[in-house]
Design an enzyme around this catalytic site. Structure first.
Site, PDB file in Angstrom:
ATOM      1  N   LYS A  95       0.941  -1.476  -0.093  1.00 56.45           N
ATOM      2  CA  LYS A  95      -0.142   0.140   0.309  1.00 56.45           C
ATOM      3  C   LYS A  95       1.046   1.635  -0.117  1.00 56.45           C
ATOM      4  CE  LYS A  95      -3.578   0.404   0.277  1.00 56.45           C
ATOM      5  NZ  LYS A  95      -4.549   0.973  -1.424  1.00 56.45           N
ATOM      6  N   PRO A 105      -1.167   2.707  -4.450  1.00 55.92           N
ATOM      7  CA  PRO A 105      -1.176   4.378  -4.068  1.00 55.92           C
ATOM      8  C   PRO A 105      -2.670   5.058  -3.872  1.00 55.92           C
ATOM      9  CG  PRO A 105      -0.037   4.449  -6.257  1.00 55.92           C
ATOM     10  CD  PRO A 105      -0.625   3.518  -6.073  1.00 55.92           C
ATOM     11  N   HIS A 154     -10.020  -7.414  -4.601  1.00 53.68           N
ATOM     12  CA  HIS A 154      -9.978  -5.641  -4.507  1.00 53.68           C
ATOM     13  C   HIS A 154      -9.374  -6.693  -2.887  1.00 53.68           C
ATOM     14  CE1 HIS A 154     -11.230  -2.084  -2.395  1.00 53.68           C
ATOM     15  NE2 HIS A 154     -10.132  -2.056  -2.276  1.00 53.68           N
ATOM     16  N   ARG A 202     -18.233   5.797  11.104  1.00 50.41           N
ATOM     17  CA  ARG A 202     -17.869   6.174  10.297  1.00 50.41           C
ATOM     18  C   ARG A 202     -16.805   5.760   9.984  1.00 50.41           C
ATOM     19  NH1 ARG A 202     -15.676  10.757   7.178  1.00 50.41           N
ATOM     20  NH2 ARG A 202     -15.942  11.904   9.389  1.00 50.41           N
TER      21      ARG A 202
END
Lengths: 413, 413
Positions: free
Chosen positions: A183, A212, A310, A392
């Site tokens: 990442k 990125p 993903h 959230r």
């Protein structure tokens, strides 16, 4: 066989301070668990991203499928979209609310028929699914905040190439991964290039990728692409937008992958027109479930677009669903992503059904998804969610509480 | 649940003298019936185009799936392709051999689980599937030949617009069709335009289409497109080749449909590049079965390409499979094609499960495909096949025996 009830349980589970282009993972990741009850007592499981908005959408979606036949998933998806369309404009958000319900329907179908979910997708073309080791720049601890003490984790600080290689080495020792993903979007691009180069030097046989999250300009992306050409399997979302991705793609032979610029069917035509994407990352949570994701893979096969998968922070229900899906896709051209090793200690499924062998997860063979809910853990994680007051995911807000000068604007470089 | 045996039965059944761009239908149409046996005695049914080459490929494909799990259709398709690749270069031919086996696997799965095949595709989004009345220019009889007497049929001769309208009227009376398709490429283009115009005058509410099977040049296709713009739902395969279709498409607002220039995944990218196709005709027989056809429909949804369904002369096993597939496709934008009314008198399935109501076929609700084989009819049609000495469909050869001057070269106009 009718759906008589759907129980949606928002949960929160521990997450290390993993860095990304928009901030840092908070101490708790949010998720929802779905228990879909049929009139004969069969229960199907699903898992989705969490938070108040996600939970509310999921509850509304659950309401829309109550009373439907568990096999009528095409009609149920339409019912969910119809119910949510007036208040939820984004297709991804509607399909995101439907996805855990579809998975739960397929889990329940599999249990009814005593067949693994994979068989409802045409059966496995591989016995186990390869995943990549998901490497992160990270802090050594969640800093003390609001009177809460610091929360350290066993993975320590990683902020430079040596740290990345050490993390990879440990990941490989523990799980046997045969490909690696970093990442990115955290350190200046040349430092991140140095990190993937160090990974390549340390593990010359392993396919590598970096993501990125659109932290770079087109020009920076082209620069990085030149630096990594020849040893990177693909470059994921170097820059934002389909047009920008197309500009980068035209300048490099490194395949560009995305889960950001192509996230619903409407993005496909412009992505093709810009030749912006050479690898598509499936995500059944985003694309409305396992069957639509399989359809998407066929589409990629038709257009010679590579396929990977993903991941967001997730637990075992999602890992099982991802594994069944990936096992059924002939045109799976790269190892899948998973955050699971970072979050497995708080898993809501009983241990035993999911494990990594040489970096791959054997396809669970039990009925349905092949995993069972640990109700004690679920109750605990639900209480953690309630006590957290969180509503959230906010990697940026959390980062700013620690570093008030942090600027999340992208592209950063 | 293992596949222990696959019985492939080539059959021949009566077919009227229907005219098309390459000749005329012979008195017998050829087809194969598949009976796939599982180790518990369950039998699944499939149907495919027939002839010696088709039968041989199907037998080789059947050999490749013997011993596999009936749920492992992804792996079974790969096994079929692997087995056939050395001798069968065309993807469509390999997928054509696999398709009836996939249907038979799904029929068997449905019987095992006591669910209709549609439910294995995500369940129905409609209770019945609309079909279009398939109109043909035709002779009044198969002429006497080789000492065989002439074979008349109840539909009589149709060679002009009045005849086409009369045929349509009868089709609608018998089956209730709410859209109409004319097989073209038979009469000079302006006569065929006059025929669809007459249809439009007679049935102004009904969507209309014409399919000359690439009998026209690009220029003629453009001329026809101008003539029918405004009242034709779509124009199917007016000219041959993706580039030619693209040239026509650029000149007209009438959507162009195809089952000819896009018949496997490799055709999709060039078709998109040429913007050659606005409507794709699904055909599970060609595209490797029901699940891949559903994936293809998703692809069309993604690209805002319309979806209809192609048909060859077929019997009830195929009609049931087509109906289950179409019932499960949300993005079915046009009524499906079917030759079934022309061939139903010789159907191999027991009557009762399949019927037309207002031009639509209610989705069979029994387990699997919901149809049962009539073994007496199957045996009779197999004997007809053996006695016929026929080994392939040859509309041109048959036409030339009656009209030695017939030139099948296309484009004809």
């Amino acid at each position: 066989m009718k759906i008589v009830d759907v129980v949606v349980t928002p949960i929160a589970f521990r997450d290390p301070p993993l860095l990304n282009a928009t901030g840092v993972h908070e101490p708790l990741a949010l998720r929802c668990v779905v228990q879909l009850h049929l009139d004969d007592g069969t229960i199907g499981l699903g898992e989705s991203p969490g938070g108040r908005a996600e939970t509310d959408r999921l509850i509304a979606a659950a309401e829309a499928v109550r009373g439907l036949d568990v096999f009528a998933t095409n009609a149920a998806r339409q019912a969910v979209h119809d119910a949510l369309r007036p208040t939820v404009p984004r297709i991804e958000d509607r399909d995101g609310a439907w996805a855990p319900l579809e998975v739960a329907c397929l889990d329940a179908q599999g249990r009814l028929m005593e067949r693994p979910v994979c068989d409802l997708l045409g059966g496995p073309v591989r016995d186990s699914v390869p995943f990549s080791g998901y490497l992160f720049y990270k802090w050594s601890e969640h800093p003390a905040l609001d009177g809460r003490p610091a929360i350290a984790d066993e993975w320590g600080e990683v902020l430079d190439p040596d740290g990345v290689v050490a993390q990879a080495r440990r990941m490989i020792e523990l799980y046997g991964f045969r490909s690696l993903k970093l990442k990115g979007g955290v350190r200046p691009p040349d430092e991140e290039v140095a990190a993937v180069r160090a990974l390549h030097d340390a593990f010359p046989q392993l396919p590598l990728r970096i993501d990125p999250n659109a932290a770079w300009t087109v020009e920076t992306s082209r620069h990085v692409a030149r630096e990594v050409e020849g040893f990177l399997a693909y470059l994921e979302d170097p820059t934002g937008g389909i047009a920008g991705m197309g500009e980068v793609a035209r300048a490099t032979a490194v395949p560009l992958a995305t889960n950001m610029v192509v996230s619903n069917l409407e993005h496909i035509r412009p992505a093709l027109e810009h030749s912006a994407v050479q690898v598509l990352l499936l995500d059944h949570h985003l694309w409305g479930g396992l069957r639509r994701s399989r359809g998407l893979a066929l589409f990629c096969e038709a257009l010679s677009i590579g396929v990977s998968m993903h991941s967001n922070s997730h637990l075992g229900i999602s890992l099982a669903a991802m594994t069944h899906l990936a096992a059924s896709v002939p045109h799976l051209t790269y190892a899948c992503d998973t955050h699971y090793p970072w979050n497995a200690p708080d898993d809501v499924v009983r241990s035993g059904a999911l494990r990594f062998v040489d970096g791959s997860v054997p396809v669970p063979t039990g009925p349905g998804l092949g995993v069972e809910l640990d109700h004690e853990v679920l109750d605990r994680l639900h209480r953690v969610y309630l006590a957290s007051g969180r509503d959230r995911r906010d990697d940026t807000g959390y980062m700013r509480r620690i570093d008030p000068a942090y600027d999340p604007a992208l592209p950063r470089w």
